[in-house]
Design a protein around this motif. Structure first.
Motif, PDB file in Angstrom:
ATOM      1  N   SER A  66     -19.482  -0.521  -2.238  1.00  0.00           N
ATOM      2  CA  SER A  66     -18.330  -0.326  -3.118  1.00  0.00           C
ATOM      3  C   SER A  66     -17.074  -0.204  -2.251  1.00  0.00           C
ATOM      4  CB  SER A  66     -18.553   0.891  -4.024  1.00  0.00           C
ATOM      5  OG  SER A  66     -17.773   1.958  -3.611  1.00  0.00           O
ATOM      6  N   LYS A  67     -16.092  -0.941  -2.631  1.00  0.00           N
ATOM      7  CA  LYS A  67     -14.873  -1.029  -1.815  1.00  0.00           C
ATOM      8  C   LYS A  67     -13.799  -0.097  -2.353  1.00  0.00           C
ATOM      9  CE  LYS A  67     -15.595  -5.858  -0.543  1.00  0.00           C
ATOM     10  NZ  LYS A  67     -14.911  -6.579   0.531  1.00  0.00           N
ATOM     11  N   ALA A  68     -13.004   0.444  -1.448  1.00  0.00           N
ATOM     12  CA  ALA A  68     -11.854   1.259  -1.853  1.00  0.00           C
ATOM     13  C   ALA A  68     -10.808   0.336  -2.466  1.00  0.00           C
ATOM     14  CB  ALA A  68     -11.276   1.967  -0.639  1.00  0.00           C
ATOM     15  N   ARG A  69     -10.239   0.748  -3.583  1.00  0.00           N
ATOM     16  CA  ARG A  69      -9.215  -0.071  -4.231  1.00  0.00           C
ATOM     17  C   ARG A  69      -7.834   0.369  -3.760  1.00  0.00           C
ATOM     18  NH1 ARG A  69     -10.626  -3.290  -8.323  1.00  0.00           N
ATOM     19  NH2 ARG A  69      -8.821  -2.955  -9.679  1.00  0.00           N
ATOM     20  N   VAL A 114      -7.734  -5.334  -2.443  1.00  0.00           N
ATOM     21  CA  VAL A 114      -6.373  -5.126  -2.943  1.00  0.00           C
ATOM     22  C   VAL A 114      -6.410  -5.263  -4.467  1.00  0.00           C
ATOM     23  CG1 VAL A 114      -3.978  -5.892  -2.870  1.00  0.00           C
ATOM     24  CG2 VAL A 114      -5.385  -5.940  -0.782  1.00  0.00           C
ATOM     25  N   ALA A 115      -6.162  -4.139  -5.151  1.00  0.00           N
ATOM     26  CA  ALA A 115      -6.263  -4.117  -6.616  1.00  0.00           C
ATOM     27  C   ALA A 115      -4.991  -4.624  -7.267  1.00  0.00           C
ATOM     28  CB  ALA A 115      -6.563  -2.696  -7.078  1.00  0.00           C
ATOM     29  N   VAL A 116      -3.854  -4.330  -6.654  1.00  0.00           N
ATOM     30  CA  VAL A 116      -2.576  -4.725  -7.256  1.00  0.00           C
ATOM     31  C   VAL A 116      -1.463  -4.647  -6.210  1.00  0.00           C
ATOM     32  CG1 VAL A 116      -2.001  -2.361  -8.053  1.00  0.00           C
ATOM     33  CG2 VAL A 116      -1.043  -4.333  -9.267  1.00  0.00           C
ATOM     34  N   VAL A 117      -0.485  -5.512  -6.363  1.00  0.00           N
ATOM     35  CA  VAL A 117       0.747  -5.446  -5.568  1.00  0.00           C
ATOM     36  C   VAL A 117       1.883  -5.112  -6.521  1.00  0.00           C
ATOM     37  CG1 VAL A 117       2.413  -6.808  -4.242  1.00  0.00           C
ATOM     38  CG2 VAL A 117      -0.043  -7.054  -3.791  1.00  0.00           C
ATOM     39  N   ILE A 118       2.678  -4.121  -6.166  1.00  0.00           N
ATOM     40  CA  ILE A 118       3.787  -3.713  -7.037  1.00  0.00           C
ATOM     41  C   ILE A 118       5.084  -3.711  -6.226  1.00  0.00           C
ATOM     42  CG2 ILE A 118       4.696  -1.917  -8.569  1.00  0.00           C
ATOM     43  CD1 ILE A 118       1.852  -0.828  -8.854  1.00  0.00           C
ATOM     44  N   SER A 119       6.104  -4.311  -6.793  1.00  0.00           N
ATOM     45  CA  SER A 119       7.432  -4.310  -6.151  1.00  0.00           C
ATOM     46  C   SER A 119       8.415  -3.526  -7.007  1.00  0.00           C
ATOM     47  CB  SER A 119       7.935  -5.746  -5.995  1.00  0.00           C
ATOM     48  OG  SER A 119       9.285  -5.740  -5.570  1.00  0.00           O
ATOM     49  N   ALA A 145       1.602   5.640 -12.498  1.00  0.00           N
ATOM     50  CA  ALA A 145       0.784   5.256 -13.655  1.00  0.00           C
ATOM     51  C   ALA A 145       0.191   3.861 -13.449  1.00  0.00           C
ATOM     52  CB  ALA A 145       1.634   5.303 -14.927  1.00  0.00           C
ATOM     53  N   ALA A 146       1.006   2.954 -12.900  1.00  0.00           N
ATOM     54  CA  ALA A 146       0.508   1.587 -12.678  1.00  0.00           C
ATOM     55  C   ALA A 146      -0.601   1.589 -11.624  1.00  0.00           C
ATOM     56  CB  ALA A 146       1.662   0.679 -12.248  1.00  0.00           C
ATOM     57  N   GLY A 176      -6.834   1.480 -10.935  1.00  0.00           N
ATOM     58  CA  GLY A 176      -7.957   2.152 -10.269  1.00  0.00           C
ATOM     59  C   GLY A 176      -7.790   2.323  -8.774  1.00  0.00           C
ATOM     60  N   CYS A 177      -6.550   2.412  -8.315  1.00  0.00           N
ATOM     61  CA  CYS A 177      -6.326   2.532  -6.868  1.00  0.00           C
ATOM     62  C   CYS A 177      -6.717   3.918  -6.376  1.00  0.00           C
ATOM     63  CB  CYS A 177      -4.848   2.296  -6.537  1.00  0.00           C
ATOM     64  SG  CYS A 177      -4.285   0.660  -7.012  1.00  0.00           S
ATOM     65  N   SER A 178      -7.295   3.958  -5.177  1.00  0.00           N
ATOM     66  CA  SER A 178      -7.529   5.264  -4.547  1.00  0.00           C
ATOM     67  C   SER A 178      -6.725   5.389  -3.247  1.00  0.00           C
ATOM     68  CB  SER A 178      -9.013   5.502  -4.296  1.00  0.00           C
ATOM     69  OG  SER A 178      -9.594   4.400  -3.683  1.00  0.00           O
ATOM     70  N   TYR A 179      -6.092   4.315  -2.817  1.00  0.00           N
ATOM     71  CA  TYR A 179      -5.204   4.353  -1.646  1.00  0.00           C
ATOM     72  C   TYR A 179      -3.968   3.520  -1.958  1.00  0.00           C
ATOM     73  CZ  TYR A 179      -8.978   6.289   1.124  1.00  0.00           C
ATOM     74  OH  TYR A 179      -9.968   7.106   1.612  1.00  0.00           O
ATOM     75  N   VAL A 180      -2.874   3.847  -1.275  1.00  0.00           N
ATOM     76  CA  VAL A 180      -1.627   3.082  -1.415  1.00  0.00           C
ATOM     77  C   VAL A 180      -1.141   2.693  -0.029  1.00  0.00           C
ATOM     78  CG1 VAL A 180       0.756   3.115  -2.248  1.00  0.00           C
ATOM     79  CG2 VAL A 180      -1.000   4.376  -3.489  1.00  0.00           C
TER      80      VAL A 180
END
Ligand code: GRF
Length: 199
Positions: free
Chosen positions: A2-5, A33-38, A77-78, A83-87
């Motif tokens: 299971s990978k960290a999101r 990489v679950a999501v990229v946010i700008s 919130a995003a 489901g991110c656990s790291y940023v």
């Protein structure tokens, strides 16, 4: 496995973001990489992420005016929705309030183009050359309340060449960043690096 999101925050070009995404492709990479946010809707990195098959969206800071924390609540919130656990901050150009820093303590990292604690802030390469330093480099660190002050997880060193311009030094350091950041992120999520703050 299971990978960290991981959620990546950007404001601009996204070359470090791309390095993080590409390094996540092999099955044995411990993160995805679950999501990229700008915070900037026009950031070139958004299209770059989408071209690499990663969900990318903007959470524009402009409508929030001076209310930084309200913008950060929307970001938070995003990140949680995906489901991110790291940023991972990758050229994210907003100073954060204690809210977001506290919410992700020990799980939010940044890359900075200097050998911290030398040269926090901007214009790092010019400052290193003007100081007559023999080497420059980059640092991956945990994000804490002070700008570019968190515990350093990893560094890469780049020799400064005789009469080098800050532009060519920046290019060479950026290439080192692209190798260092994915490694440091993988080490953190897999528990291979134990940052001082969590020991
Ligand atoms: C990099 O120099 C990084 O060290 C700094 O911001 C820049 C981002 O560049 N935090 P890019 O958007 O990853 O190309």
């Amino acid at each position: 496995m299971s990978k960290a999101r991981v959620g990546i925050l950007i404001s601009g070009t996204g070359s470090n973001m791309e390095a993080l995404i590409r390094a996540a492709e092999p099955d044995d990479c411990p993160y995805e990489v679950a999501v990229v946010i700008s915070n900037r809707p026009g950031a070139a990195g958004l299209d770059r992420a989408k071209a690499l098959g990663v969900t990318a969206l903007a959470v524009d800071h402009a409508p929030f005016g001076k209310d930084r924390e309200a913008h950060e609540h929307a970001l938070d919130a995003a990140l949680r929705r995906f489901g991110c656990s790291y940023v991972a901050l990758a050229g994210y150009m907003r100073i954060m309030t204690p809210f977001l820093v506290g919410a992700w303590q020990g799980r939010m990292l940044n890359i900075h183009p200097s050998l911290l604690p030398k040269y926090p802030g901007l214009d790092t390469h010019r400052r290193a050359i003007e100081a007559g330093d023999a080497e420059a480099g980059c640092s991956v660190h945990l994000v804490t309340a002070g700008v570019d002050e968190g515990p350093v997880l990893a560094q890469a060193r780049v020799r400064i060449l005789p009469r080098e311009s800050h532009q060519t030094l920046a290019e060479r350091v950026l290439a080192a960043e692209h190798a260092l950041y994915p490694e440091a992120l993988a080490d953190l999520v897999s528990g291979r690096s134990t940052p001082p703050s969590s020991s």
